[in-house]
Design an enzyme around this catalytic site. Structure first.
Site, PDB file in Angstrom:
ATOM      1  N   LYS A  13      12.657  -5.355  25.423  1.00  0.00           N
ATOM      2  CA  LYS A  13      12.294  -4.124  26.144  1.00  0.00           C
ATOM      3  C   LYS A  13      10.801  -4.064  26.450  1.00  0.00           C
ATOM      4  O   LYS A  13      10.393  -3.714  27.543  1.00  0.00           O
ATOM      5  CB  LYS A  13      12.645  -2.879  25.312  1.00  0.00           C
ATOM      6  CG  LYS A  13      14.110  -2.663  25.062  1.00  0.00           C
ATOM      7  CD  LYS A  13      14.369  -1.276  24.466  1.00  0.00           C
ATOM      8  CE  LYS A  13      13.698  -1.018  23.133  1.00  0.00           C
ATOM      9  NZ  LYS A  13      14.231  -1.675  21.975  1.00  0.00           N
ATOM     10  N   ARG A  88      17.220   7.670  21.378  1.00  0.00           N
ATOM     11  CA  ARG A  88      17.980   6.763  20.512  1.00  0.00           C
ATOM     12  C   ARG A  88      19.116   7.476  19.804  1.00  0.00           C
ATOM     13  O   ARG A  88      19.848   6.836  19.036  1.00  0.00           O
ATOM     14  CB  ARG A  88      17.044   6.167  19.458  1.00  0.00           C
ATOM     15  CG  ARG A  88      16.438   4.823  19.835  1.00  0.00           C
ATOM     16  CD  ARG A  88      15.458   4.468  18.738  1.00  0.00           C
ATOM     17  NE  ARG A  88      15.225   3.086  18.519  1.00  0.00           N
ATOM     18  CZ  ARG A  88      14.109   2.461  18.904  1.00  0.00           C
ATOM     19  NH1 ARG A  88      13.211   3.066  19.613  1.00  0.00           N
ATOM     20  NH2 ARG A  88      13.925   1.205  18.562  1.00  0.00           N
ATOM     21  N   ARG A 127       8.940 -13.147  15.601  1.00  0.00           N
ATOM     22  CA  ARG A 127       7.906 -12.420  16.361  1.00  0.00           C
ATOM     23  C   ARG A 127       6.641 -12.226  15.509  1.00  0.00           C
ATOM     24  O   ARG A 127       6.723 -11.924  14.325  1.00  0.00           O
ATOM     25  CB  ARG A 127       8.446 -11.047  16.782  1.00  0.00           C
ATOM     26  CG  ARG A 127       7.393 -10.199  17.495  1.00  0.00           C
ATOM     27  CD  ARG A 127       8.001  -9.112  18.312  1.00  0.00           C
ATOM     28  NE  ARG A 127       8.649  -8.062  17.538  1.00  0.00           N
ATOM     29  CZ  ARG A 127       9.249  -7.007  18.089  1.00  0.00           C
ATOM     30  NH1 ARG A 127       9.298  -6.888  19.395  1.00  0.00           N
ATOM     31  NH2 ARG A 127       9.823  -6.099  17.325  1.00  0.00           N
ATOM     32  N   ARG A 160       5.355  -7.664  11.924  1.00  0.00           N
ATOM     33  CA  ARG A 160       5.591  -6.236  11.718  1.00  0.00           C
ATOM     34  C   ARG A 160       6.431  -6.039  10.468  1.00  0.00           C
ATOM     35  O   ARG A 160       7.339  -6.813  10.197  1.00  0.00           O
ATOM     36  CB  ARG A 160       6.343  -5.661  12.931  1.00  0.00           C
ATOM     37  CG  ARG A 160       5.444  -5.021  13.947  1.00  0.00           C
ATOM     38  CD  ARG A 160       6.169  -4.697  15.229  1.00  0.00           C
ATOM     39  NE  ARG A 160       7.370  -3.877  15.056  1.00  0.00           N
ATOM     40  CZ  ARG A 160       8.099  -3.406  16.068  1.00  0.00           C
ATOM     41  NH1 ARG A 160       7.766  -3.682  17.311  1.00  0.00           N
ATOM     42  NH2 ARG A 160       9.171  -2.675  15.846  1.00  0.00           N
ATOM     43  N   ARG A 171      17.988  -1.875  11.306  1.00  0.00           N
ATOM     44  CA  ARG A 171      17.699  -1.381  12.660  1.00  0.00           C
ATOM     45  C   ARG A 171      18.908  -1.567  13.577  1.00  0.00           C
ATOM     46  O   ARG A 171      19.218  -0.701  14.384  1.00  0.00           O
ATOM     47  CB  ARG A 171      16.480  -2.124  13.241  1.00  0.00           C
ATOM     48  CG  ARG A 171      15.197  -1.735  12.537  1.00  0.00           C
ATOM     49  CD  ARG A 171      14.096  -2.742  12.788  1.00  0.00           C
ATOM     50  NE  ARG A 171      13.516  -2.665  14.109  1.00  0.00           N
ATOM     51  CZ  ARG A 171      12.705  -3.594  14.613  1.00  0.00           C
ATOM     52  NH1 ARG A 171      12.413  -4.676  13.906  1.00  0.00           N
ATOM     53  NH2 ARG A 171      12.189  -3.444  15.794  1.00  0.00           N
TER      54      ARG A 171
HETATM   55  P1  AMP Z   1      10.619   0.045  18.602  1.00  0.00           P
HETATM   56  O1  AMP Z   1       9.206  -0.404  18.749  1.00  0.00           O
HETATM   57  O2  AMP Z   1      11.129   0.776  19.825  1.00  0.00           O
HETATM   58  O3  AMP Z   1      11.541  -1.069  18.145  1.00  0.00           O
HETATM   59  O4  AMP Z   1      10.645   1.142  17.439  1.00  0.00           O
HETATM   60  C1  AMP Z   1      10.236   0.812  16.124  1.00  0.00           C
HETATM   61  C2  AMP Z   1      10.666   1.885  15.158  1.00  0.00           C
HETATM   62  O5  AMP Z   1      10.078   3.153  15.530  1.00  0.00           O
HETATM   63  C3  AMP Z   1      12.150   2.178  15.091  1.00  0.00           C
HETATM   64  O6  AMP Z   1      12.836   1.265  14.237  1.00  0.00           O
HETATM   65  C4  AMP Z   1      12.143   3.600  14.519  1.00  0.00           C
HETATM   66  O7  AMP Z   1      11.837   3.589  13.133  1.00  0.00           O
HETATM   67  C5  AMP Z   1      10.963   4.226  15.245  1.00  0.00           C
HETATM   68  N1  AMP Z   1      11.370   4.831  16.523  1.00  0.00           N
HETATM   69  C6  AMP Z   1      10.958   4.474  17.767  1.00  0.00           C
HETATM   70  N2  AMP Z   1      11.524   5.246  18.704  1.00  0.00           N
HETATM   71  C7  AMP Z   1      12.329   6.133  18.036  1.00  0.00           C
HETATM   72  C8  AMP Z   1      13.204   7.180  18.441  1.00  0.00           C
HETATM   73  N3  AMP Z   1      13.390   7.492  19.741  1.00  0.00           N
HETATM   74  N4  AMP Z   1      13.856   7.873  17.475  1.00  0.00           N
HETATM   75  C9  AMP Z   1      13.683   7.594  16.173  1.00  0.00           C
HETATM   76  N5  AMP Z   1      12.893   6.603  15.716  1.00  0.00           N
HETATM   77  C10 AMP Z   1      12.215   5.866  16.631  1.00  0.00           C
END
Ligand code: AMP
Length: 216
Positions: A13, A88, A127, A160, A171
């Site tokens: 993404k 989400r 990553r 990360r 996740r």
């Molecule tokens: P990402 O970088 O989009 O993979 O997001 C990393 C982490 O941020 C996720 O595993 C969640 O812990 C948190 N996160 C990001 N976006 C959301 C969302 N819309 N709702 C809840 N948690 C989020």
């Protein structure tokens, strides 16, 4: 143009989002990046989010929705938005319906990035990211010029906290339980276009541009 990009961790993404922003001039809003920024700066919001993120779990809806509403109130969406990592959950999707009505900016298209599990695992566990400028690498597929060092700013790369195999499984199960229903919901509204995210970056970008050109 108003776009939502959805897909599990490792579906690319972030990479595709950069290409979309460059080509279509939309404002990129990544809730994951916003949380990471708040954590890096030790803000109260960052403290709330960190425990969940470190475990691979979703941050609670009320925290996430409030953060997004505040971000949208900045009025910098002249060329539309690209929502990356939001919504989400179904509650987030419902909350966003109120926000898009207030903004008068309904979603034009939802890009759903699809790829097999084994590819997700190798992409995520390999990553490495730059903690300073955010550039992203992979230990096999996208190595930096000097091992472990960011090409852009020379900082030592890190993995990360949530990119280990164990956290990835959490996740992915959060994705199946909470986020898959959101994709189904948008499918029922006829908004979803699937992207085959198993292809090379260039091929994925070409698919995405072809889809988005239809909405210009
Ligand atoms: P990402 O970088 O989009 O993979 O997001 C990393 C982490 O941020 C996720 O595993 C969640 O812990 C948190 N996160 C990001 N976006 C959301 C969302 N819309 N709702 C809840 N948690 C989020």
């Amino acid at each position: 143009m108003n776009i939502v990009i959805m897909g599990p961790a490792g579906s690319g993404k972030g990479t595709v989002s950069s290409a979309i922003v460059e080509k279509f001039g939309v404002t990129h809003i990544s809730t994951g990046d916003m949380f990471r920024y708040n954590i890096a700066n030790n803000t109260p919001l960052g403290l709330k989010a960190k425990t969940y993120m470190d475990q691979g779990k979703l941050v609670p809806d009320e925290v996430t929705i409030e953060m997004l509403a505040e971000r949208l109130s900045r009025n910098d969406l002249n060329h539309g938005y690209l929502l990356d990592g939001f919504p989400r959950t179904l509650d987030q999707a419902k909350a966003f319906e109120k926000l898009e009505t207030q903004l008068n900016m309904p979603i034009d298209v939802v890009l759903s990035m699809v790829l097999p599990l084994d590819m997700l695992v190798s992409r995520i566990t390999g990553r490495r990211v730059c903690p300073k400028c955010g550039a992203s690498y992979h230990i096999v597929n996208a190595k930096p010029k000097i091992d472990g060092i960011c090409d852009v700013c020379g900082t030592a790369l890190i993995q990360r906290e949530d990119d280990t195999q164990e956290k990835l499984m959490v996740r992915l199960s959060e994705h199946d339980r909470n986020t898959a229903p959101v994709i189904e919901y948008y499918e029922s509204k006829g908004l979803v276009k699937e992207v085959d995210a198993s292809k090379s970056i260039l091929e994925v970008e070409a698919q995405v541009c072809e889809i988005l050109d239809l909405f210009r």
